[in-house]
Motif scaffolding. Structure first.
Motif, PDB file in Angstrom:
ATOM      1  N   TYR A 160      90.244 -20.735  -4.690  1.00  0.00           N
ATOM      2  CA  TYR A 160      88.907 -21.337  -4.612  1.00  0.00           C
ATOM      3  C   TYR A 160      87.835 -20.359  -5.081  1.00  0.00           C
ATOM      4  CZ  TYR A 160      84.617 -23.206  -2.606  1.00  0.00           C
ATOM      5  OH  TYR A 160      83.345 -23.655  -2.427  1.00  0.00           O
ATOM      6  N   TRP A 161      87.874 -19.124  -4.524  1.00  0.00           N
ATOM      7  CA  TRP A 161      86.823 -18.162  -4.860  1.00  0.00           C
ATOM      8  C   TRP A 161      86.956 -17.642  -6.285  1.00  0.00           C
ATOM      9  CZ3 TRP A 161      82.793 -18.520  -2.084  1.00  0.00           C
ATOM     10  CH2 TRP A 161      82.878 -18.797  -0.710  1.00  0.00           C
ATOM     11  N   GLU A 162      88.174 -17.560  -6.829  1.00  0.00           N
ATOM     12  CA  GLU A 162      88.317 -17.189  -8.236  1.00  0.00           C
ATOM     13  C   GLU A 162      87.685 -18.251  -9.134  1.00  0.00           C
ATOM     14  OE1 GLU A 162      92.352 -16.437  -9.286  1.00  0.00           O
ATOM     15  OE2 GLU A 162      92.204 -14.290  -8.887  1.00  0.00           O
ATOM     16  N   GLY A 163      87.869 -19.511  -8.760  1.00  0.00           N
ATOM     17  CA  GLY A 163      87.261 -20.577  -9.545  1.00  0.00           C
ATOM     18  C   GLY A 163      85.745 -20.567  -9.482  1.00  0.00           C
ATOM     19  N   MET A 164      85.215 -20.109  -8.339  1.00  0.00           N
ATOM     20  CA  MET A 164      83.757 -20.095  -8.175  1.00  0.00           C
ATOM     21  C   MET A 164      83.109 -18.864  -8.795  1.00  0.00           C
ATOM     22  SD  MET A 164      82.699 -22.823  -6.465  1.00  0.00           S
ATOM     23  CE  MET A 164      81.182 -22.284  -5.690  1.00  0.00           C
ATOM     24  N   PHE A 165      83.702 -17.665  -8.538  1.00  0.00           N
ATOM     25  CA  PHE A 165      83.027 -16.421  -8.920  1.00  0.00           C
ATOM     26  C   PHE A 165      83.867 -15.484  -9.780  1.00  0.00           C
ATOM     27  CE2 PHE A 165      81.277 -17.751  -4.808  1.00  0.00           C
ATOM     28  CZ  PHE A 165      79.945 -17.952  -5.172  1.00  0.00           C
ATOM     29  N   TYR A 169      85.067 -10.735  -8.144  1.00  0.00           N
ATOM     30  CA  TYR A 169      84.518 -11.001  -6.818  1.00  0.00           C
ATOM     31  C   TYR A 169      85.626 -11.048  -5.769  1.00  0.00           C
ATOM     32  CZ  TYR A 169      82.569 -13.560  -2.887  1.00  0.00           C
ATOM     33  OH  TYR A 169      82.205 -13.950  -1.628  1.00  0.00           O
TER      34      TYR A 169
END
Length: 622
Positions: A160-165, A169
């Motif tokens: 999820y966070w790789e897709g966002m930032f 990050y």
């Protein structure tokens, strides 16, 4: 030559020549020190199984790993402790198998250690210490299970966070580090379960069988270790003797089963477990660590050491690694301190280095390339050329088309590659002559836990788990409590509810010293009940007096159906009417005063005027 005497001051000359290691089948012989083979042989090929997890779960399964050959036979000789010299006790020898199919080399005379029933300690301090070890092992297993169970959620968060930032990050936030720790916990589950099993087996021994796991365990001692690190285990089985050849079978339940005939023709079996785990030592590498795992499952944590120390005369990023196991020693000079590189060197699988160039020609120790070097080569740096790792003898600047190596002349074909090398195994030495370390350590394998940038500091690896080696197992005796029949009893814990509003079954296995006594009593407020023994003659039927009956009430409905009536009857007297079954006047079954079988009053067969048992079946149509 295995046996012989050296005369007139001659000495053995050390050599690494592979004498006797020719291709194909080879034949070797060994005997038992102080004993003679007295029966036929039995042998079986089996695979040791080690605990492992798969996927993202926390369930521990088993994977087949090291192949071994177990041999067993009867032997004559001195009796083991507490045994009889008239018995032919079984000897068992367990050989490791190399990758090329060769068996571990055994000494010419195998000295067998007795393997029998372990000594039960049983004192309060030992039991308390063993119980504490069980509790600690269980807590470690539970902790790693909880950590490993978080893997799917952590992977979902990373996605999820790789897709966002993006990757940077997620890496900065520590998600990858957290996932590594969770995966490491998952990989430890098998060892944690094995440690718990081992602790419970130890508790069985010290508690006299009243606590711990359900097995008594007898270790299979190591007899010898050959120059390639392969072990031979062996023992004289003090619990097994026979005059006939035994039989070995690789079972499906995690055991090799040893079948043998007892002295009086009994059919006996013993169990050699294939379930093992490897001993481990751990050494810190910054915030990370390296785990050194014994290559042989018979090696215990106390048997081997690993030390990292400064390498005299070398750069600070190089070190000396010393691995010992008993009388065997391995020394690796000039090993890179980077955790990933150190692990690769000891595992014998250094990665392929950067391509430096293509050989144009070779003259003695001078190598000419088809194109200039893109980076300089320092004195002492390592290159792989002509299939060998060589050290640079003189610095070669970037742009140079030649370089010179130290040592003997280079043999390399034109067009072959020259690559950077991580390690030169000529810098690795073994205390046992003939041991080849070019494929890595024969004592340990290394697992790296943490980042690739970790650096290993000087120090000694610490005990991180002892594992479970080859062993015989059997069910622990004495698992039932004994009571004096007067003052000793067990009580239920507070809050236990044994009350019942329905039917229940009570069952007990007893070895009573007397014919009477209470087994269980539940004095609840609703329906008290109990189970007891009463001294009486055992009967196989119900005894009736003249006016005794069993009233079935309205629960037995026979109207409109076919049914059979079968009875075993032993009459106390003859020439009298004995009514056995009745539904009133409509159906009567029994024996009349003329000693005839009575059925419905209208049909009969000649009776028997004696007191023998009679079996009679009557079928009533619907």
């Amino acid at each position: 030559m295995r046996d012989g005497t050296v005369h007139n001051g001659a000495v053995w000359a050390a050599s690494d020549a592979p004498v006797g290691d020719g291709p194909g089948l080879s034949r070797d012989v060994f005997g038992f020190a102080g004993r003679a083979v007295s029966t036929g042989l039995a042998a079986v090929v089996y695979a040791q199984q080690e605990p492992a997890t798969s996927g993202y779960g926390t369930a521990v399964g088993h994977e087949k790993r090291q192949t071994r050959v177990l041999v067993a036979c009867g032997t004559s000789g001195p009796a083991p402790t507490g045994g009889s010299a008239n018995r032919s006790y079984l000897a068992a020898v367990d050989f490791a198998v190399a990758r090329d199919g060769r068996l571990a080399t055994a000494p010419s005379l195998v000295a067998l250690t007795e393997a029998g029933k372990p000594t039960m300690v049983g004192d309060a301090a030992a039991v308390a210490a063993a119980q504490a070890a069980v509790d600690a092992a269980r807590a470690s297993l539970d902790k790693d299970r909880q950590v490993a169970a978080q893997i799917p959620q952590t992977q979902a968060n990373i996605g999820y966070w790789e897709g966002m930032f993006g990757y940077a990050y997620v890496s900065f936030s520590g998600w990858y580090r957290q996932l590594q720790e969770q995966q490491a916990a998952q990989q430890r589950l098998g060892a944690r379960q094995a440690a718990l099993d081992t602790a419970e087996d130890a508790l069985v021994t010290v508690s006299g069988g009243t606590r711990g796991g359900g097995d008594t365990v007898v270790a299979m001692p190591v007899v010898s270790t050959d120059r390639q690190g392969l072990t031979v285990c062996g023992a004289l089985l003090a619990f097994a003797w026979t005059e006939d050849a035994p039989f070995l079978l690789d079972g499906t339940g995690g055991d090799v089963v040893l079948y043998f005939r007892g002295g009086a023709g009994q059919f006996f079996s013993a169990y050699y477990s294939t379930l093992v785990t490897r001993a481990t030592r751990s050494l810190g590498a910054g915030a990370d660590r390296l785990e050194f795992v014994a290559r042989d499952t018979a090696t215990r944590a106390k048997d081997f050491t690993v030390r990292v120390a400064a390498d005299a005369g070398s750069a600070a990023d190089l070190c000396t690694v010393t691995v010992t196991c008993g009388s065997r020693t391995e020394t690796y000079l000039r090993v890179p301190r980077a955790a990933a590189s150190l692990a690769a060197v000891l595992n014998g699988n250094p990665p392929t280095g950067t391509l430096l160039g293509i050989v144009l020609s070779v003259k003695d120790r001078l190598v000419e390339l088809t194109a200039p070097l893109s980076a300089p080569l320092a004195v002492g740096s390592l290159v792989l050329v002509g299939g060998r790792v060589r050290k640079i003898d003189a610095a070669a600047p970037a742009g140079a088309t030649t370089f010179t190596v130290a040592g003997d002349p280079v043999t390399a074909a034109a067009g072959s590659q020259v690559t950077a090398a991580l390690y030169d195994y000529a810098d690795a030495t073994a205390g046992v002559t003939g041991t080849d370390l070019s494929s890595g350590s024969r004592i340990v394998a290394v697992t790296r836990v943490g980042s690739t940038a970790a650096v290993v500091a000087d120090g000694d690896a610490k005990d991180a788990g002892d594992g479970v080696g080859p062993h015989w197992r059997g069910h622990a005796p004495g698992r039932a409590p004994a009571f004096d029949g007067t003052t000793q009893y067990l009580t239920a814990v507070n809050g236990a509810d044994f009350g019942t509003d329905g039917d229940l079954t009570l069952e007990a296995w007893l070895n009573p010293a007397s014919a009477t006594g209470t087994v269980l009593r539940a004095a609840g407020p609703a329906t008290p009940y109990g189970l007891a023994l009463r001294g009486t003659t055992l009967s196989s039927g119900i005894s009736f007096e003249e006016d005794n009956v069993i009233e079935c009430g309205d629960r037995l409905t026979l109207t409109g159906i076919s049914f059979s009536i079968e009875m075993w009857v032993f009459r106390q007297a003859v020439n009298r009417e004995d009514l056995v079954f009745s539904t009133g006047l409509s159906l009567l079954v029994g024996i009349d005063s003329s000693n005839r079988f009575l059925f419905g009053g209208d049909f009969g067969t000649p009776g028997r005027a004696d007191l023998d048992y009679a079996v009679t079946t009557a079928t009533v149509p619907a």
